[in-house]
Design a protein around this motif. Structure first.
Motif, PDB file in Angstrom:
ATOM      1  N   GLY A 113       0.581  -1.318   0.308  1.00 38.32           N
ATOM      2  CA  GLY A 113       0.368   0.110  -0.498  1.00 38.32           C
ATOM      3  C   GLY A 113       1.038   1.154  -0.353  1.00 38.32           C
ATOM      4  O   GLY A 113       0.510   2.087  -0.501  1.00 38.32           O
ATOM      5  N   ARG A 151      -3.892  -0.418   2.819  1.00 35.88           N
ATOM      6  CA  ARG A 151      -3.605   2.050   2.904  1.00 35.88           C
ATOM      7  C   ARG A 151      -4.575   1.776   3.603  1.00 35.88           C
ATOM      8  O   ARG A 151      -5.770   1.733   3.493  1.00 35.88           O
ATOM      9  N   ALA A 184       1.735   3.966   4.185  1.00 38.57           N
ATOM     10  CA  ALA A 184       0.420   3.601   3.286  1.00 38.57           C
ATOM     11  C   ALA A 184      -0.131   4.410   4.359  1.00 38.57           C
ATOM     12  O   ALA A 184      -1.564   4.419   3.636  1.00 38.57           O
ATOM     13  N   ARG A 186      -2.660   7.764   4.693  1.00 34.22           N
ATOM     14  CA  ARG A 186      -2.431   9.001   3.662  1.00 34.22           C
ATOM     15  C   ARG A 186      -2.279   9.973   4.547  1.00 34.22           C
ATOM     16  O   ARG A 186      -1.778  11.498   4.074  1.00 34.22           O
TER      17      ARG A 186
END
Length: 221
Positions: A113, A151, A184, A186
């Motif tokens: 991810g 992710r 991974a 955000r």
């Protein structure tokens, strides 16, 4: 001037939304950012999907977040590790979902991810319940499962020392999933024991570059 040092735990966590997937570093009790995890209780986000090697120990940290009813699903390798009491109670009562992922596969899915990969093939789990619903491909006479990347909307990790740029070092075994989860997520928030506000970290010792870290919170060791 770049300064990623958050004023408080609540400031660092304020943007986490209901339904978020939260990657939480840690292996057993080593390297779990308990201050950030318990800060999620006050923060208020619900219907969360947590990703961790375990499903909480005792009644603090991840277990406290589970007990508060904030988590819809747990993705982990060891949901019933030593000292796990809250998760088994919730699961037996049908109050939480579970996805068990073999430990090496979990680590690689998170790494994939962070690396932007579309997935990978592994022999782990072939012929077991782990393979249910997954693509099986025969490669060089051997069956492999397609595993997809993991992710997170946010990653919570425990570092050791940080600078104002968000560069991180880790302390011994507390490193575990931290570096791959930081990549991974955000948005990545790091809990650390020491902060060098003017920089000063030896570049050769930095494990997670600040480009992967959005906020740093200094907590008492």
């Amino acid at each position: 001037m770049i300064d990623k040092i958050a004023r408080s735990v609540s400031d660092a966590l304020e943007d986490i939304e209901d339904g978020s997937t939260v990657l939480i570093g840690g292996f057993g009790e080593a390297g779990v950012p308990n201050v950030l995890v318990e800060g999620m209780i006050e923060q208020g986000a619900r219907d969360l999907v947590l990703v961790n090697n375990n499903a909480g120990v005792g009644r603090h940290g991840i277990a406290a977040l589970l007990a508060a009813g904030r988590v819809r699903k747990m993705i982990c390798s060891f949901p019933r590790s030593v000292g796990s009491v809250v998760f088994p109670e919730l699961y037996a009562a049908g109050k939480i979902e579970l996805e068990v992922v073999p430990q090496g596969t979990l680590s690689e899915r998170i790494r994939a991810g962070g690396a932007g990969l579309g997935g990978f093939f592994t022999p782990t789990g072939v012929g077991t319940q782990v393979a249910d619903g997954k693509e099986v491909r025969r490669i060089d006479g051997k069956d492999y499962l397609l595993e997809l990347p993991i992710r997170g909307d946010v990653a919570l990790v425990k570092g050791h020392v940080a600078d104002r740029f968000g560069n991180l070092t880790y302390r011994k075994a507390a490193r575990n999933f931290g570096p791959s989860m930081a990549m991974a997520g955000r948005r990545t928030v790091a809990e650390v024991s020491e902060v060098h506000e003017d920089g000063g970290l030896d570049p050769e010792r930095i494990v997670t570059p600040g480009i992967f870290v959005d906020a740093v919170v200094k907590v008492d060791r």
